[in-house]
Design an enzyme around this catalytic site. Structure first.
Site, short mmCIF file in Angstrom:
data_model
loop_
_atom_site.label_atom_id
_atom_site.label_comp_id
_atom_site.label_asym_id
_atom_site.label_seq_id
_atom_site.Cartn_x
_atom_site.Cartn_y
_atom_site.Cartn_z
N HIS A 567 29.87 29.85 42.75
CA HIS A 567 29.07 30.65 41.82
C HIS A 567 27.59 30.39 42.06
O HIS A 567 27.07 29.36 41.69
CB HIS A 567 29.47 30.27 40.39
CG HIS A 567 29.14 31.30 39.36
ND1 HIS A 567 28.15 32.26 39.53
CD2 HIS A 567 29.69 31.54 38.13
CE1 HIS A 567 28.11 33.02 38.44
NE2 HIS A 567 29.02 32.61 37.59
N HIS A 570 23.92 34.56 38.24
CA HIS A 570 23.81 34.54 36.77
C HIS A 570 22.96 33.40 36.21
O HIS A 570 23.13 33.02 35.06
CB HIS A 570 25.22 34.49 36.13
CG HIS A 570 26.07 35.66 36.50
ND1 HIS A 570 27.40 35.74 36.20
CD2 HIS A 570 25.78 36.80 37.18
CE1 HIS A 570 27.91 36.89 36.67
NE2 HIS A 570 26.93 37.54 37.28
N TYR A 572 22.96 30.23 36.84
CA TYR A 572 23.52 28.87 36.78
C TYR A 572 22.85 28.01 37.86
O TYR A 572 21.90 28.46 38.52
CB TYR A 572 25.05 28.94 36.90
CG TYR A 572 25.66 29.68 35.73
CD1 TYR A 572 25.49 29.20 34.43
CD2 TYR A 572 26.33 30.88 35.91
CE1 TYR A 572 26.00 29.89 33.34
CE2 TYR A 572 26.83 31.59 34.81
CZ TYR A 572 26.66 31.08 33.53
OH TYR A 572 27.14 31.77 32.44
C1 LIG Z 1 34.50 37.43 28.72
C2 LIG Z 1 33.74 37.39 30.01
C3 LIG Z 1 33.55 36.19 30.65
C4 LIG Z 1 32.90 36.11 31.87
N1 LIG Z 1 32.82 34.94 32.56
C5 LIG Z 1 32.36 34.93 33.82
C6 LIG Z 1 32.50 33.78 34.64
O1 LIG Z 1 33.08 32.79 34.24
N2 LIG Z 1 32.00 33.80 35.88
C7 LIG Z 1 31.38 34.93 36.38
O2 LIG Z 1 30.93 34.91 37.52
N3 LIG Z 1 31.27 36.05 35.64
C8 LIG Z 1 31.77 36.06 34.39
N4 LIG Z 1 31.73 37.23 33.68
C9 LIG Z 1 31.21 38.44 34.31
C10 LIG Z 1 32.37 39.23 34.91
O3 LIG Z 1 33.02 38.51 35.94
C11 LIG Z 1 31.86 40.57 35.46
O4 LIG Z 1 30.97 40.33 36.53
C12 LIG Z 1 31.18 41.39 34.39
O5 LIG Z 1 31.89 41.35 33.17
C13 LIG Z 1 31.06 42.85 34.83
O6 LIG Z 1 32.34 43.40 35.08
P1 LIG Z 1 33.08 44.40 34.04
O7 LIG Z 1 32.13 45.54 33.82
O8 LIG Z 1 34.32 44.82 34.79
O9 LIG Z 1 33.37 43.66 32.79
C14 LIG Z 1 32.37 37.29 32.43
C15 LIG Z 1 32.53 38.50 31.75
C16 LIG Z 1 33.23 38.57 30.57
C17 LIG Z 1 33.43 39.92 29.91
#
Ligand SMILES: Cc1cc2nc3c(=O)[nH]c(=O)nc-3n(C[C@H](O)[C@H](O)[C@H](O)COP(=O)(O)O)c2cc1C
Ligand SMILES: Cc1cc2nc3c(=O)[nH]c(=O)nc-3n(C[C@H](O)[C@H](O)[C@H](O)COP(=O)(O)OP(=O)(O)OC[C@H]3O[C@@H](n4cnc5c(N)ncnc54)[C@H](O)[C@@H]3O)c2cc1C
Length: 780
Positions: A567, A570, A572
């Site tokens: 990762h 974002h 981090y």
């Molecule tokens: C509940 C939730 C938790 C997430 N946790 C992570 C994570 O742990 N690591 C990460 O890289 N992105 C995380 N994301 C981002 C998602 O992986 C994704 O990039 C983002 O939600 C956009 O995709 P979507 O439009 O299909 O939801 C999270 C998103 C959601 C909704």
């Protein structure tokens, strides 16, 4: 009402005649600097839908238009030496001069006064008018005179284009894309009357300069293009009419009305020609304004209602047009593609035209795309995919090193905030197990932290205690035993975002008030202004974090994971090094992109060394910080991806943002996919795209157009873990593996899906605008 209109173009004339038709008592004057017959441009285009709307607004005008238009249904793209055709794109073309003559005659017959050859240079003629309409085009006098109220912005785009005509007739709407010794040129050619064709040529600025077209007169431009297009023009000439090279200006205004004044058409907003004509939009504005006056008699209410009614539609059109014109701006990227992929990429360049949308228009065209795609997967990836009865692209397998995925759908990493001291539990088993059973090709764990202090929240999962290995092994074993999915672990350190609250207990990124711990980052900058101040990492901190990642990777291997993802997105820890918004270091880990990548690459190298060679590593990055003019953008993301590729990364998971509180993300369907496409094509590395991808149709479109190799869906999987099984049923893809326990549902789901597809087609057919040919018959 006394109505004064500046500009006798399509917007001004159509509005004048609609208002006069609605109430003959209106006193309407149109001021036009030109004569009735001097106009620029050649043909304008209208879709079936637009023509149907015109029929409703004023049947007499519609009949005249319909009597005169030329109709076509096919699009043909000529790319290099190939020609590919697709049906079902019904459009009508009409000469601009003819259109203006029709509108002028109709307006005058209703009693509108048109003052030709009257150039408006001040506001005196509008004194005493109840309503003043700025329908005065691109360089609108009214808009400029009151710009502090309308607040216009003009974005000059990168390509150069020239509007020409020819007598050569083309059957379909023809796009001719090919290079000469100076570079690539793109022709859009469409018939608008017998023996009359609009011929727009577009090229990149560098090519334009190399060809000397920046200094060419109209005659020299024509001579150059006639030479170049001699094979296509077959002896026909190119025709000019104020045919100078231009850059397309995207005009927007914060407001379209002020007091008793209102802007219509190009004065208010421009829509680039590659998705349809500005004329259609200008006339639809006019109809919408006339409609607003039918509903509201007071001028301020009518103007507000018009703006309210048109804003969203114009926003959508301008955003589609921007995406379409960017396709041309970036078209050099697509030159290594097979013709089939190039043309599919072109056809699906705006978000509204997808794989299924094209299939509804022309099943044979999409069947050819499927066959070509299956052949490509066979040839490049060595899979035995049937070419005679090919699956849709989403259901083709994908290989990275020794890892084989059954399809292109990925469950994106999603934090569950449900672990204790990093330990996954039954929630994680049910959550991830359910996703795997649901049919996705690859399931990622949530961001799993490599140390206790590297957790975002106290609920975050980890891989930092030996006991974690067995807990994860239980989940991995379930996925492997009970599904065909592969499972990956996303490894991370939260850095500046560590020690924050569980979102549903006080909001994302909010610092912990109790039980907090010291945090580290690239630089000593808190993520939120009131967040905890991180320590800027020293070398000893870096060694520890690197070693934590390596240990976690070894344990991920012990737990049986098929792939790991580092990762680096974002905001981090690793991301905080990459973006200059959070990395202000002055040592060899800060400054240039190479320096900022030094520590993330050091971690990558150490992990790659520890992770078995047959297993791939994905890296998630934020391809933009979404902070205008600062930080990471698409071009820098390509640089990041190139470095990661050189170090052995197998695939880049292209996310965006969450690196700065100053970010202004631009959301929408598939909103991060353009970054994935840029990275995939420019850095030459496979990508995963993510972000508001919600349907298998979008996955098909993205994959077949070469915008990504895999599509990650996060939120859609939370609502429907079985979305892959449902997509397989939707496409009648019987080869999709269902768990034995659920097999009894398979045939029912497939049967119901087939029935639903049939009903949808029937509904669409019933709701479809009447095809233009039918409309033409009705007019005669
Ligand atoms: C509940 C939730 C938790 C997430 N946790 C992570 C994570 O742990 N690591 C990460 O890289 N992105 C995380 N994301 C981002 C998602 O992986 C994704 O990039 C983002 O939600 C956009 O995709 P979507 O439009 O299909 O939801 C999270 C998103 C959601 C909704
Ligand atoms: C060179 C060129 C070629 C084009 N060719 C095509 C084409 O082939 N097909 C197509 O669909 N679209 C074409 N377009 C785009 C299209 O013309 C516009 O999107 C569309 O015409 C917008 O309609 P409108 O009524 O808002 O503005 P316009 O059609 O621009 O009409 C504005 C009118 O206002 C008049 N005017 C402006 N200022 C004043 C003033 N101060 N006093 C008096 N009169 C004034 C102008 O003379 C003009 O007639 C072309 C644009 C350009 C610049």
């Amino acid at each position: 009402m006394k109505i004064a209109i500046n500009g006798g173009g399509p917007a001004g004339l159509y509005f004048a005649l609609l208002m006069k038709k609605a109430d003959r008592r209106h006193d309407i004057v149109v001021y036009e600097r030109n004569g009735p017959d001097d106009t620029f441009g050649f043909g304008v285009v209208f879709s079936d839908e637009t023509l149907s709307n015109f029929m409703g607004a004023d049947e007499a005008t519609f009949r005249e238009i319909a009597r005169n238009f030329a109709y076509w249904d096919d699009i043909e793209v000529r790319y290099k030496d190939e020609r590919i055709r697709a049906r079902g794109h019904g459009f009508a073309g009409l000469g601009r001069k003819k259109l203006l003559n029709i509108l002028q005659a109709r307006a005058e017959s209703l009693g509108v006064r048109i003052r030709y050859r009257t150039d408006i240079t001040d506001m005196r003629p509008f004194e005493g008018a109840d309503l003043v309409v700025g329908a005065d085009g691109l360089n609108s006098f009214i808009r400029e005179r009151f710009k502090e109220h309308f607040k216009p912005a003009i974005d000059m785009r990168k390509t150069k284009f020239v509007w020409l005509g020819t007598t050569k007739a083309f059957g379909p709407f023809t796009f001719i894309f090919r290079p000469n010794e100076h570079g690539w040129f793109y022709v859009h050619a469409y018939r608008y009357a017998e023996g009359q064709t609009t011929w727009i040529v577009e090229t990149h600025e560098e090519t334009w300069r190399r060809a000397g077209l920046d200094k060419a007169s109209e005659e020299e431009t024509v001579a150059y293009l006639e030479r170049m297009y001699a094979p296509e023009l077959e002896g026909h000439r190119l025709l000019t009419n104020k045919s100078i090279w231009r850059s397309f200006p995207v005009v927007t205004n914060e407001k379209w009305h002020h007091g008793n004044m209102v802007l219509l058409g190009d004065a208010a907003h421009t829509v680039q020609f590659s998705i349809g004509s500005g004329t259609k939009v200008a006339m639809e504005d006019a109809a919408a304004l006339a409609d607003a006056f039918a509903q509201h008699h007071a001028v301020p209410e009518a103007l507000a209602a018009y703006e309210e009614a048109r804003r969203a539609e114009i926003g959508r059109l301008q955003s589609s047009a921007l995406i379409s014109l960017k396709w041309y701006e970036n078209a050099l990227r697509y030159n290594d593609m097979d013709p089939q992929q190039y043309v599919f990429s072109f056809m699906s360049r705006t978000k509204g035209v997808t794989y299924e949308n094209l299939k509804l228009r022309d099943n044979d065209y999409v069947a050819a795309v499927d066959r070509w795609w299956a052949g490509k997967v066979r040839q490049e990836q060595g899979f035995d995919v049937p070419v005679d009865k090919p699956p849709p692209p989403v259901f083709t397998p994908f290989r990275l090193r020794d890892l084989v995925l059954a399809n292109r759908i990925v469950v994106s990493p999603m934090c569950q905030y449900s672990a204790e001291d990093g330990m996954p539990n039954d929630w994680h088993l049910v959550h991830l197990g359910g996703m795997a059973v649901g049919g996705a090709g690859l399931v990622f764990t949530e961001m799993t932290d490599v140390s206790r202090e590297g957790r975002i929240t106290t609920g975050c999962a980890g891989m930092y205690k030996k006991e974690h290995v067995a807990a994860w092994r239980r989940i991995v074993d379930f996925v492997h035993a009970r599904s065909k999915a592969k499972i990956g672990m996303q490894l991370a350190h939260a850095g500046q975002k560590a020690a924050t609250k569980i979102p549903w207990q006080g909001g994302s990124d909010e610092p912990l008030e109790e039980g907090t711990w010291p945090i580290v980052a690239a630089s000593a900058i808190p993520y939120l202004p009131h967040g905890q101040m991180p320590k800027a990492m020293d070398r000893a901190d870096m060694d520890k974090v690197r070693d934590d990642f390596v240990r976690a990777a070894r344990w991920a291997e012990e737990a049986g994971f098929d792939i790991i993802e580092l990762h680096m997105a974002h905001g981090y820890l690793l991301s905080s090094f990459i973006t200059p918004l959070s990395n202000l270091r002055r040592d060899e880990y800060g400054g240039t992109l190479e320096n900022r990548m030094r520590f993330p690459l050091e971690v990558f190298d150490a992990v790659r060394e520890a992770w078995p060679a047959p297993k791939p590593i994905s890296v998630r990055i934020s391809a933009t910080d979404w902070v205008d003019g600062e930080g990471i953008d698409g071009d820098q993301a390509v640089g990041i991806a190139r470095m990661l590729k050189a170090h052995g990364a197998d695939i880049i998971d292209v996310s965006a943002g969450q690196t700065s509180t100053r970010a202004k993300p631009v959301y929408g369907r598939m909103f991060q996919t353009p970054f994935s496409e840029q990275i995939r094509l420019e850095a030459g590395i496979p990508t995963i795209t993510v972000g508001n991808i919600t349907t298998a149709d979008q996955v098909n479109t993205i994959v077949a157009a070469g915008r990504a190799d895999l599509c990650a869906l996060a939120r859609p999987h939370l609502a429907d873990p079985h979305l892959t099984l449902e997509a397989a049923a939707h496409y009648g893809y019987a080869e999709q593996a269902w768990p034995n326990q659920y097999l009894t549902s398979k045939s029912q789901t497939m049967r119901l899906a087939a029935e639903k597809n049939r009903q949808e087609i029937e509904l669409r057919e019933a709701a479809k605008a009447r095809p233009v040919e039918e409309l033409k018959d009705a007019a005669e």
